[in-house]
Every structure is written in C-alpha cells, then in structure tokens.
Design a protein around this motif. Structure first.
Motif, PDB file in Angstrom:
ATOM      1  N   UNK A 107       0.927  -1.179   0.122  1.00  0.00           N
ATOM      2  CA  UNK A 107       0.101   0.020   0.114  1.00  0.00           C
ATOM      3  C   UNK A 107       0.813   1.378   0.039  1.00  0.00           C
ATOM      4  N   UNK A 108       0.553   2.111  -0.747  1.00  0.00           N
ATOM      5  CA  UNK A 108       1.156   3.420  -0.834  1.00  0.00           C
ATOM      6  C   UNK A 108       0.719   4.572   0.181  1.00  0.00           C
ATOM      7  N   UNK A 109      -0.640   4.382   0.469  1.00  0.00           N
ATOM      8  CA  UNK A 109      -1.207   5.464   1.396  1.00  0.00           C
ATOM      9  C   UNK A 109      -1.082   5.082   2.993  1.00  0.00           C
ATOM     10  N   UNK A 110      -0.878   5.627   3.721  1.00  0.00           N
ATOM     11  CA  UNK A 110      -0.542   5.299   5.127  1.00  0.00           C
ATOM     12  C   UNK A 110      -2.235   5.246   5.680  1.00  0.00           C
ATOM     13  N   UNK A 111      -2.241   4.403   6.726  1.00  0.00           N
ATOM     14  CA  UNK A 111      -3.468   4.631   7.446  1.00  0.00           C
ATOM     15  C   UNK A 111      -3.238   4.639   8.994  1.00  0.00           C
ATOM     16  N   UNK A 112      -3.923   5.189   9.684  1.00  0.00           N
ATOM     17  CA  UNK A 112      -3.964   5.126  11.187  1.00  0.00           C
ATOM     18  C   UNK A 112      -4.609   3.911  11.844  1.00  0.00           C
ATOM     19  N   UNK A 113      -3.632   3.419  12.939  1.00  0.00           N
ATOM     20  CA  UNK A 113      -3.974   2.204  13.367  1.00  0.00           C
ATOM     21  C   UNK A 113      -4.092   2.454  14.883  1.00  0.00           C
TER      22      UNK A 113
END
Length: 722
Positions: free
Chosen positions: A635-641
């Motif tokens: 994945x290129x886009x980061x996500x908040x976990x």
C-alpha cells in the motif's frame, strides 16, 4: 442455494401459483353455475342474525297476532272456539279505521263462507266494515295446476283477472304463469281495497330468503302482498321490468335470475310493535259500549297494520335466517319495510365475486411464498381473512351480499397446499444450509439464512463490512516441540474456543488455515453494527485466551498468544466458485488490509490492531489507543491504526494511566521532541514493563536521537513484511 433454473423464491412462487390455479379451477366453475349458493346461504343467515340494520326498522308497521292466548281467551271467556266468527274481524277493522290506520292487511285467505253464516250475516258484517274503511288488503294463493270448480267460480276468476296490474316487461325473467287461484269469497273480494299474493317459496333447506314481487295468473300480473300494500300507499297501479330490475312507483327492486328479491331481515320476533288480537277485539267492543279501549287508539295512528297468525296450531310459522319459526306475516311485513325504506339486498355479480376470490387466493399464495415461517404466513393469511370478513360485513351493511365461506375456505386450502408444497420442496434445502453453515455461524444467523436462502446464490455483492484475521504467535516453534497428536489436540481446542466467541458475536467463520482464522461480520445477514460486534468478539477471544493460556502452561504446554487484525470497509461478499462447488467468502483491498494489520501487531507487541475506519464504525463501545501512521506492504497510502484495549468503561486503572502517559510520549515523538518522548515512554514502562507500544517507541526515540529523521519526515512507519 441454486436448484435448476430457478431461485428458491421463484420456485416457491411457481409452486404457489400452481396451487392457486388448481383451487380456481375447482371453485370458479362452481361459482359460475351458482352451485355454491347453497353453501353461502349459511353466511347470509349469519350476517342477518349478527349485523341487521335495526336503524331502518319502520315505526309505521304494527302487527296484530292471532296467538294462542287470544284463542284460549275466547274459548274460556266467551265460549267461542276456533275458527272465530268473522264479525270479530269486522270489529278489528272498525277499531283500526277509528284509530286512523293507513292500511289493514289480513295475511289469511277467506275462500269459504263463514261457518257462522247460517246463524247471522257473518261475512256481510266483515265485508261491510271493509267497505267502510277502504283500507283492507286481502290475499290470493296461486296454483300451477287447475283445480277446477263450479261455473260461478270460473266467472269470478274472469272478474279477478281484470284486477291485474298494468305490467310491462323489457327483458329479464318473466314471472312464472299460474293456472288457478284460491281467492276470498265474493263479498270480501268486492270490498277489498287491494289484493296481494301470499305464496312463499322457501329454499331447498326450508329457509325463506326470497320473495317473488309479482306473479302471473293466466297472463294477468298480481303483486305479492307487500308490494300490493306499497302500490296502494303510493297510488300506483303499474310496474315495469327492465332486465333485472323491477320499478314499482318510487321503488326499484333488484331481481335475481329467477325474478325474485332477497328479503333483508331486521331481526326476529319483536322487531315490530305487536299486539294480541284479543286485546284489539275487546277494545273495539269497549268502544261500542262507551268504555275506554284496552289499547289506546293513538297506538295505530297512521300505522300499517298486518293481521296474521302466530299460534303454532294455525301452521303459519316459517324458517327464516333470523328465526327457526317466524310467523309468515312478519316476512310480508319485513318486505314491505324494505319497500318503504328502499332498502334492498343485492347479491354481487358472479364476475365480481370471482374476482374477489382470485384476489384473496393470490394474496394468500403471496403470503405463503414471501413468508418463510409457516406461523408468520398463517398470521398474514389470518389477517387477510379478517380484513375480508370485515369487508363482507361492511358490504352487507351497504346492501351487498358477497360470498364468505367459499373464499375463506379456498384461501385456507390454497395456503395449506402451497405451504405443504413449499415444506417438502424446502426441506432438503434447509437441511443443506444448516449442515453447511452450522459449524461456522451462530444458530440465530443460520436460522435467518434458512429463511432467506437467496442470500447464498452464486455471485457477490459489494457491501461495507468488518473482516477479522487472527494468528497464533510463534506457532511454528510450538509445532516443533509437540507431537502431531498433541499439536492437533491443542489446535482443535484453541480453534473451538475462538470459533465459539466469533459465532456468539454474530460473526461468520470464513476459513481456517492452520492456526489462522478468517471471519467477517455484516454478511450473510445485514448487521448495521458489524464493527461493534467484531470488536467485542475480538476482546472476548483475548479474554478466553488468557484463561486458555493459564491452563496450557499448567499442562506443560508452550505459552500461547494470539494476534488479531480488524478492518472495516467495502468488499465483495458472496459465493465464489462454480455451480457445483463454491465458498461463501469476502474479497477486496479491505480484506487484505485486515490481514496486514494482524501481522503488524508483532513490532508493537499488541494483541488486537484495528484500523481507523473500524474505530469510527464501532463508536464509543470500546477503549483504544492510537499506535501509529502505518504504511503496510503493498500500500502507498498510510493508515492510522489503533490498539483495541477493552470494552468501554472496563479498562483497568493501571492501563488507563499507562495509556495517558504513552499518548503524551506519542505527541512528543511526532513533534520530534525525542528526549521528552523517551522520558514519557520510560515512565509508561515503569508502570507496565510489558507495554509493547511504549517499548517500540522508546527504541525509535533512541535511534532518532543518534540519527534524526529528515526535515520532511512524514511520521509514517513503513512495514516491510506481511
């Protein structure tokens, strides 16, 4: 499941349609020939008894009864047996004339001279009273066959025929012709104000429901007794028949196929004000002697008075819808009431009645098809039956008689037949669904799935759901120290415990891959709270694992820890595969992300990692803490976990304090204040030495103090492994 060319609902629809057509094929021919009328007469009688229009009872009609009390009174007090001298009827006529009665009707046939004629002018006295009043209607009885008689009788018959109505027929059934008549003796015939036919023909079951308004005698038309009175009161002498209606003055009577009219009854005995004839005769005698009458004269002011027999010994009791033994005179009085009130009962046309049956049967079949539960379908059919019953009652109150028994019986038969067909047709389908999913879904979900098997048809649909992945930490090393038998036993115990928690939470177990579990919420049955359910199920699994871990250690087994990842988002769900073999599963990027989050627990030392979308969908039912901005592999886009820590309100005080200190350190970390951040994370570890996220960030802070990140640092941590 797919069976042949049709979906389960389509198959049930065709089966229900077949049941409906079968019922219609049996019912409609019977309806079109009128053969069901004998059955429906029972419903008509029930309507008459329970829903009469009592507000339409005419107050202008009164009855004088020749009852048993009157017969006994004259026998005991006067020594006069039955039959009475006819001058007694003359007294009745005089009394009613003095009272101002509008019409006096004798429902009796005086076809022979009085037995007292040789002693005194009995018939002449009666005739004289009739002539003086000009308000007495006498009766005729018609016969289909010629009785014969003296030449004088034939002369009287010829004179009678001249008294027939002016009748014009423009279509419709002609009145049946009669060949002979029983009529009053000459003095009474000449003195009569009007003449009416009293022929009453009951149905095959002996119940009187109809009257013929006009009768034919050798081509001359005479009215029935009630119509004769009505024509006299309205001053009419002509009737017109047009098709199935008979116009007689202001009244327009609906005729059936036989030229008869349904009598609309208003009640049994007591419907009309009635008096014993003995009281009237005594009142008349009192007036002649100057004494006050027993019955005041004003009781009969402007009244239409019927005189008839009520005593059982006089044999004029008839079976009617409202009473098993009703005096015949009340039938004539009731029909006159119908005429005066223009209150005529009509039977719905065969076409209209057939259409109602079709609609009711179609609605019942629809209920059987669309409702999977028999009790639910039966309740719907019951509601339809009640609504139809209410409609029939309302129609009856509006003078329209509709079939009741036949449609409801057909409705019950069609529903039963359709349900029976569906039951046998769906038994195998339900059994297959239960066997296929009972081990992977909660009993409630399996039951719903059985009710809606169309959700399992081949193909997928796009839906927002929550997906779950879990894996045992270090399973490979565990498998190396256990024998295959012990490993399988341990794994089965673990998977059973985890599956139970998922199913109790309403989740669907998708598959097992060794020690890994994949599950999802939001399908096959829609679950608006799928994220909340998934989070709570994951917390329950960790709670169960804590106890299972303690038991395993006590048994000398390795320590067991499980990592879980949850993500919420759009995905494809459905049966993927071929017509012969397919799996019910989910696919899409949101599914892959959940799998990555499960693996991302490892560097943070956490047990449950959820995405920001899952946190937003779950709402405030859970306790969490932010972990990182994460860029997973692929994945290129980061996500908040986030770490899922506990149910809302159930986070232990120590862990709450650790979270508070940790979040302060995270804020310093993102501000690139690594010294302050390091101090905060050390403080969190002092509270809980096993806090994985604090240890992870402490190591990062020490590394960044030696080699700071670039000025354009995006604060994102990139995962290089799955």
């Amino acid at each position: 499941m797919i069976t042949g060319r049709f979906t389960p609902r389509q198959r049930r629809l065709w089966q229900g349609l077949a049941a409906c057509l079968l019922a219609l094929a049996l019912l409609l021919p019977l309806l079109s020939t009128g053969r069901l009328n004998s059955i429906e007469y029972r419903s008509l009688d029930w309507l008459h008894r329970n829903f009469p229009s009592r507000e339409k009872v005419s107050p202008d009609i009164a009855l004088l009864y020749i009852d048993q009390k009157s017969i006994d009174f004259f026998q005991q007090a006067r020594g006069i047996g039955w039959p009475w001298p006819r001058d007694a009827y003359g007294l009745v006529v005089k009394f009613l004339k003095a009272a101002g009665a509008r019409a006096i009707i004798f429902d009796a046939i005086y076809s022979e001279p009085s037995v007292f004629a040789s002693d005194f002018n009995d018939d002449e006295t009666f005739a004289a009273a009739m002539s003086e009043s000009r308000r007495v209607v006498q009766t005729l009885v018609l016969h289909r066959e010629i009785k014969g008689g003296a030449p004088t009788e034939q002369e009287r018959l010829a004179g009678l025929l001249k008294l027939g109505l002016a009748f014009e027929r423009q279509g419709g059934p002609p009145p049946p012709d009669h060949q002979d008549v029983t009529m009053p003796i000459a003095p009474l015939l000449q003195a009569a104000w009007g003449l009416g036919v009293i022929n009453i023909r009951p149905e095959k079951d002996g119940v009187v429901r109809r009257l013929r308004p006009i009768e034919s005698l050798k081509g001359a038309v005479f009215p029935t007794l009630s119509l004769a009175v009505y024509l006299k009161l309205t001053g009419r002498t002509q009737v017109l028949q047009t098709g199935r209606t008979l116009t007689a003055g202001p009244a327009v009577l609906p005729l059936d196929d036989e030229g008869e009219v349904l009598v609309k009854y208003y009640g049994g005995l007591g419907t009309y004000r009635d008096y014993t004839i003995a009281a009237i005769i005594q009142s008349a005698m009192n007036l002649e002697s100057g004494q006050p009458p027993l019955v005041p004269l004003d009781k009969f002011k402007d009244k239409i008075v019927f005189v008839g027999a009520k005593a059982a010994s006089l044999y004029d009791l008839r079976s009617t819808p409202v009473a098993e033994a009703l005096p015949g005179v009340e039938i004539h009085a009731t029909f006159l009431n119908n005429l005066l009130a223009q209150d005529f009962l009509r039977q719905g046309s065969r076409t209209f009645r057939g259409l109602l049956i079709v609609l009711l049967l179609a609605a019942s079949v629809t209920a059987a098809v669309l409702t999977r539960r028999v009790l639910t379908g039966a309740l719907v059919v019951l509601v339809l039956a009640v609504l139809y019953l209410a409609g029939v009652i309302l129609a009856f109150r509006q003078n329209l008689w509709l079939d009741l028994i036949t449609p409801l019986a057909g409705q019950a038969a069609v529903f039963s037949l359709a349900t029976l067909i569906n039951y046998y047709g769906e038994g195998r389908e339900k059994s297959a669904i239960r066997q296929a999913f009972a081990r992977y879904l909660s009993p409630d979900v399996v039951s719903e799935l059985i009710e809606k098997p169309h959700l399992l048809t081949l193909g997928g649909s796009r839906r927002v759901m929550t997906v779950f992945f879990s894996d045992l930490a270090g399973f490979t090393s565990i498998s190396e120290v256990l024998s295959p038998e012990n490993l399988v036993h341990l794994l089965n115990r673990y998977l059973s415990l985890m599956t139970g928690a998922i199913m109790r939470g309403g989740g669907t177990v998708d598959k097992f891959e060794g020690d890994a579990i994949m599950a999802f919420w939001g399908a096959p049955m829609p679950q608006p709270d799928h994220a909340r359910r998934a989070c709570l199920a994951a917390l329950e699994q960790q709670k169960i694992m804590a106890e299972f871990r303690r038991q395993a250690l006590a048994e000398g087994l390795p320590e067991l820890k499980v990592r879980m990842g949850l993500n919420t988002g759009p995905m494809i769900v459905g049966n993927m595969g071929s017509e012969e073999r397919f799996d019910y599963t989910v696919m899409g990027d949101a599914v892959n992300l959940a799998s990555r989050l499960e693996g991302a627990n490892k560097p943070f030392g956490t047990g449950i990692m959820i995405s920001e979308s899952t946190l937003e969908a779950a709402g405030d039912v859970i306790e969490t803490r932010e972990l990182d901005l994460l860029r997973v592999k692929g994945k290129k886009e980061p996500i908040r976990v986030f770490e899922l820590m506990a149910k809302a309100g159930e986070l232990p005080p120590l862990q709450a304090r650790v979270r508070e200190v940790y979040l302060r350190g995270l804020a310093f970390y993102r501000d690139m204040k690594f010294v302050e951040a390091e101090e905060a994370f050390q403080a969190a570890l002092a509270l809980d030495p096993d806090d994985g996220p604090s240890r992870t960030y402490l190591e990062r802070c020490r590394a960044y103090r030696i080699e700071p990140p670039p000025p354009d640092w995006d604060r994102v941590f990139t995962m290089t492994t799955k």
